[in-house]
Write a protein that holds these residues in place. Structure first.
Motif, PDB file in Angstrom:
ATOM      1  N   GLU A  88      19.244  29.254  39.264  1.00 36.21           N
ATOM      2  CA  GLU A  88      18.921  29.049  37.855  1.00 36.21           C
ATOM      3  C   GLU A  88      18.386  27.648  37.588  1.00 36.21           C
ATOM      4  OE1 GLU A  88      22.226  30.245  35.381  1.00 36.21           O
ATOM      5  OE2 GLU A  88      21.345  32.261  35.236  1.00 36.21           O
ATOM      6  N   ARG A  89      18.819  26.671  38.367  1.00 31.70           N
ATOM      7  CA  ARG A  89      18.336  25.313  38.179  1.00 31.70           C
ATOM      8  C   ARG A  89      16.813  25.240  38.355  1.00 31.70           C
ATOM      9  NH1 ARG A  89      21.360  21.361  41.977  1.00 31.70           N
ATOM     10  NH2 ARG A  89      23.090  22.372  40.861  1.00 31.70           N
ATOM     11  N   ILE A  90      16.287  26.083  39.238  1.00 32.55           N
ATOM     12  CA  ILE A  90      14.840  26.105  39.475  1.00 32.55           C
ATOM     13  C   ILE A  90      14.156  27.146  38.598  1.00 32.55           C
ATOM     14  CG2 ILE A  90      13.053  26.422  41.235  1.00 32.55           C
ATOM     15  CD1 ILE A  90      15.223  25.783  43.336  1.00 32.55           C
ATOM     16  N   ALA A  91      14.782  28.313  38.450  1.00 40.77           N
ATOM     17  CA  ALA A  91      14.108  29.443  37.806  1.00 40.77           C
ATOM     18  C   ALA A  91      14.053  29.324  36.290  1.00 40.77           C
ATOM     19  CB  ALA A  91      14.800  30.750  38.198  1.00 40.77           C
ATOM     20  N   LEU A  92      15.121  28.837  35.650  1.00 44.72           N
ATOM     21  CA  LEU A  92      15.160  28.833  34.185  1.00 44.72           C
ATOM     22  C   LEU A  92      14.015  28.040  33.555  1.00 44.72           C
ATOM     23  CD1 LEU A  92      18.980  28.633  33.312  1.00 44.72           C
ATOM     24  CD2 LEU A  92      17.460  30.618  33.272  1.00 44.72           C
ATOM     25  N   PRO A  93      13.656  26.848  34.057  1.00 47.31           N
ATOM     26  CA  PRO A  93      12.491  26.165  33.481  1.00 47.31           C
ATOM     27  C   PRO A  93      11.202  26.964  33.648  1.00 47.31           C
ATOM     28  CG  PRO A  93      13.825  24.621  34.747  1.00 47.31           C
ATOM     29  CD  PRO A  93      14.352  25.992  35.032  1.00 47.31           C
ATOM     30  N   LEU A  94      11.053  27.638  34.780  1.00 44.95           N
ATOM     31  CA  LEU A  94       9.858  28.461  34.995  1.00 44.95           C
ATOM     32  C   LEU A  94       9.836  29.651  34.039  1.00 44.95           C
ATOM     33  CD1 LEU A  94       9.814  28.533  38.913  1.00 44.95           C
ATOM     34  CD2 LEU A  94       8.391  27.124  37.405  1.00 44.95           C
ATOM     35  N   GLN A  95      11.012  30.120  33.681  1.00 38.93           N
ATOM     36  CA  GLN A  95      11.131  31.266  32.768  1.00 38.93           C
ATOM     37  C   GLN A  95      11.145  30.840  31.293  1.00 38.93           C
ATOM     38  OE1 GLN A  95      14.845  32.780  34.368  1.00 38.93           O
ATOM     39  NE2 GLN A  95      13.791  34.485  35.352  1.00 38.93           N
ATOM     40  N   ASN A  96      11.112  29.536  31.033  1.00 37.02           N
ATOM     41  CA  ASN A  96      11.205  29.024  29.661  1.00 37.02           C
ATOM     42  C   ASN A  96      12.479  29.528  28.984  1.00 37.02           C
ATOM     43  OD1 ASN A  96      10.317  27.578  27.382  1.00 37.02           O
ATOM     44  ND2 ASN A  96       9.386  29.406  26.493  1.00 37.02           N
ATOM     45  N   ARG A  97      13.563  29.532  29.761  1.00 40.20           N
ATOM     46  CA  ARG A  97      14.824  30.069  29.259  1.00 40.20           C
ATOM     47  C   ARG A  97      15.901  29.014  29.225  1.00 40.20           C
ATOM     48  NH1 ARG A  97      17.282  34.525  32.614  1.00 40.20           N
ATOM     49  NH2 ARG A  97      18.985  34.003  31.196  1.00 40.20           N
ATOM     50  N   LEU A  98      16.818  29.181  28.284  1.00 37.93           N
ATOM     51  CA  LEU A  98      18.044  28.413  28.249  1.00 37.93           C
ATOM     52  C   LEU A  98      19.151  29.240  28.896  1.00 37.93           C
ATOM     53  CD1 LEU A  98      17.819  27.166  24.554  1.00 37.93           C
ATOM     54  CD2 LEU A  98      17.179  25.908  26.611  1.00 37.93           C
ATOM     55  N   PRO A  99      20.188  28.620  29.422  1.00 41.05           N
ATOM     56  CA  PRO A  99      21.280  29.413  30.019  1.00 41.05           C
ATOM     57  C   PRO A  99      21.882  30.380  29.007  1.00 41.05           C
ATOM     58  CG  PRO A  99      21.473  27.088  30.599  1.00 41.05           C
ATOM     59  CD  PRO A  99      20.399  27.170  29.553  1.00 41.05           C
ATOM     60  N   THR A 100      22.102  31.608  29.433  1.00 40.90           N
ATOM     61  CA  THR A 100      22.689  32.651  28.590  1.00 40.90           C
ATOM     62  C   THR A 100      23.710  33.418  29.422  1.00 40.90           C
ATOM     63  OG1 THR A 100      21.111  34.389  29.204  1.00 40.90           O
ATOM     64  CG2 THR A 100      20.467  32.908  27.410  1.00 40.90           C
ATOM     65  N   PRO A 101      24.518  34.279  28.779  1.00 41.54           N
ATOM     66  CA  PRO A 101      25.451  35.108  29.562  1.00 41.54           C
ATOM     67  C   PRO A 101      24.736  36.016  30.558  1.00 41.54           C
ATOM     68  CG  PRO A 101      26.067  35.106  27.254  1.00 41.54           C
ATOM     69  CD  PRO A 101      24.730  34.441  27.334  1.00 41.54           C
ATOM     70  N   PHE A 102      23.449  36.329  30.291  1.00 44.18           N
ATOM     71  CA  PHE A 102      22.693  37.162  31.216  1.00 44.18           C
ATOM     72  C   PHE A 102      22.093  36.264  32.287  1.00 44.18           C
ATOM     73  CE2 PHE A 102      23.091  39.941  27.624  1.00 44.18           C
ATOM     74  CZ  PHE A 102      23.268  41.182  28.214  1.00 44.18           C
ATOM     75  N   VAL A 103      22.796  36.160  33.412  1.00 42.07           N
ATOM     76  CA  VAL A 103      22.435  35.228  34.468  1.00 42.07           C
ATOM     77  C   VAL A 103      21.188  35.706  35.204  1.00 42.07           C
ATOM     78  CG1 VAL A 103      24.781  34.390  34.786  1.00 42.07           C
ATOM     79  CG2 VAL A 103      24.001  36.408  36.049  1.00 42.07           C
TER      80      VAL A 103
END
Length: 429
Positions: free
Chosen positions: A89-104
């Motif tokens: 998630e440290r790498i993928a979330l910025p690429l996905q333009n996402r903030l951490p959510t319960p849906f990992v």
């Protein structure tokens, strides 16, 4: 003297021409409208995910971001680290333009698929995504053209390109084009090139849940060489993945699966857009987990039984191929909208079978409904419209079964007429 019994002849031909509302001109009009919807939704993703970035609106390639991140981790450290969700998630979330959510955003694929995706991070993410999707689409189109040569005609391009699952899979950057191509090429090669067919089926070890029904078809269809080839391919593929990535990746994969399954069960009743299986539908409507599994088992057993029956009975190839693909979508408990790209295969085969052998009433409605069904991805998440898709898939399965029964009725009528003619000839003598 030959007797022609019109009642027998009429009853033995239950098939008729395609419905008038499905002529070529109307199909192109319908497809053009759906294509505009696809382009509109995709454009919104590009605008709000890439240009005017709104948090949690993912740009195209949101699932490929996980694949690319896993590739980066495997290239820069122990390959088994891809199963650490925090690292992914440290790498993928910025690429996905996402903030951490319960849906990992975990990596839940086997080492075989990690081996395929290993070179992805050698290229920048946008370039890698475009190359990956373009290659997969080219492979899938080649298979489409082999199944229905008319696809090469410009007039057939529109409904193929407008198929909503194409845009969902391309937008996600999923492996659906690859699994589509392997499934289609494997079935196309079944009789003439059985070893190639087995290799294609064996390579589906990248997504094992899609291969659950294949052994049933091969065993009941008595395709022994294909079965052996598939088994050998899985073995060699797995050994190669272990040698390159480390065999500890298999143990980490085995540990990750129960956790992800528990995560799916925990959120299955409120999964965005719903899980497109009988289990997901049951959970959405509040059915308890054990009962939901029981209902899903009934649907899966019916689908698997249909595969065993049609393959053992040596039904027309188009019907056998279609029932296998539909059961592939009904047997797993976890199916997402991008997986519905596989619906394109039975649609193509049923179109080919209908052109050759005629149609039954209601077939056109079921085929068009299946073609439209991936549009559920465009609906608001709280609608959970995906839970209704299994009904459409099962209805198309019943279309295939009914067409097989119609085929048997035609054969029985012909035999009965032949027997009457033979008896008349003996009487004349």
């Amino acid at each position: 003297m030959t007797v022609r019994d019109d009642s027998i002849h009429r009853d033995s031909r239950p098939l008729h021409a395609a419905p008038a509302w499905l002529d070529g001109q109307r199909i192109r009009i319908y497809a053009a409208f759906v294509l505009l919807v696809n382009i509109g939704y995709f454009s919104l993703r590009v605008w709000f995910g890439c240009i005017d970035r709104i948090p949690n609106v993912s740009p195209p390639g949101w699932d490929f971001a996980v694949f690319w991140s896993a590739s980066w981790l495997a290239l820069h450290g122990p390959a088994a680290s891809v199963f650490d969700t925090a690292l992914i998630e440290r790498i993928a979330l910025p690429l996905q333009n996402r903030l951490p959510t319960p849906f990992v955003t975990p990596w839940t694929y086997p080492p075989t698929f990690l081996l395929v995706m290993l070179p992805a991070a050698l290229l920048p993410f946008p370039v890698s995504y475009l190359a990956y999707v373009s290659t997969g689409m080219a492979f899938a189109y080649h298979v489409c053209a082999r199944i229905l040569p008319a696809v090469r005609n410009a007039s057939w391009w529109l409904p193929v390109v407008a198929f909503p699952a194409v845009w969902v899979a391309a937008g996600a950057g999923q492996n659906s084009f690859l699994t589509f191509g392997l499934m289609g090429l494997g079935l196309i090669s079944l009789t003439r090139r059985p070893w190639l067919a087995g290799i294609c089926f064996g390579l589906l070890a990248i997504k094992p849940q899609l291969g659950l029904v294949i052994p049933i078809a091969l065993l009941f269809g008595r395709h022994w060489r294909v079965f052996v080839s598939a088994a050998l391919t899985v073995g060699v593929f797995s050994a190669l993945a272990g040698l390159v990535l480390g065999f500890d990746t298999f143990s980490r994969f085995a540990q990750a699966l129960p956790a992800f399954s528990q995560f799916v069960v925990e959120y299955s009743d409120r999964w965005p857009r719903g899980i497109s299986t009988a289990f997901g539908a049951a959970r959405h409507f509040g059915v308890a987990v054990p009962t939901a599994y029981g209902l899903h088992a009934v649907v899966a057993a019916l689908a698997a039984s249909a595969v065993a029956w049609l393959w053992a009975a040596r039904a027309r190839f188009e019907l056998r191929a279609s029932v296998l693909m539909l059961a592939t979508l009904l047997v797993p408990t976890y199916v997402m909208p991008y997986d519905l790209l596989l619906l394109g295969l039975p649609i193509l085969w049923l179109v080919r079978d209908g052109a050759r052998n005629g149609w039954l009433r209601g077939d056109g409605v079921a085929v068009v409904s299946a073609w439209l069904s991936p549009l559920v991805f465009y609906t608001p998440g709280d609608w959970a419209a995906g839970v209704y898709v299994p009904v459409i898939v099962f209805a198309l399965l019943m279309v295939v079964v009914r067409r097989h029964l119609a085929q048997q009725a035609v054969r029985a009528g012909k035999r009965q007429l032949a027997d009457i003619n033979a008896g008349t000839g003996l009487a004349a003598k």
